[in-house]
Design a protein around this motif. Structure first.
Motif: not given
Length: 90
Positions: A40-60
């Motif tokens: 989750x921390x790694x996905x906080x890259x300044x390009x994604x919003x909260x929903x996109x981060x959650x979606x990527x973790x769900x997918x991963x």
């Protein structure tokens, strides 16, 4: 405008076998992130919003239930509350 999430400045990030140890000098605090929180921390890259981060973790992790979604959101909220990540307009 979209609220994206990025890692806070001035963090000392150390990778360990089961996640990250992060020293936050501004608050003189040490944080331990398990593997999931580290993703989750790694996905906080300044390009994604909260929903996109959650979606990527769900997918991963191939998650599908709403309880998992809520847990990932709680993790993200905790990272924000602890000052490890921050939300800003893009």
């Amino acid at each position: 405008m979209t609220e994206v999430i990025s890692q806070a400045d001035k963090l000392e990030i150390n990778e360990v076998p089961d996640g990250y140890i992060i020293y936050q000098s501004a608050r003189d605090r040490v944080h331990y992130l398990n593997k999931t929180a580290a993703v989750v921390f790694e996905l906080c890259n300044g390009k994604l919003d909260a929903q996109a981060i959650v979606g990527r973790v769900v997918q991963a992790f191939e998650l599908g239930g709403s309880s998992e979604h809520d847990e990932i959101m709680a993790c993200l909220d905790s990272l924000i509350k602890e000052g490890l990540v921050q939300s800003h307009s893009r």
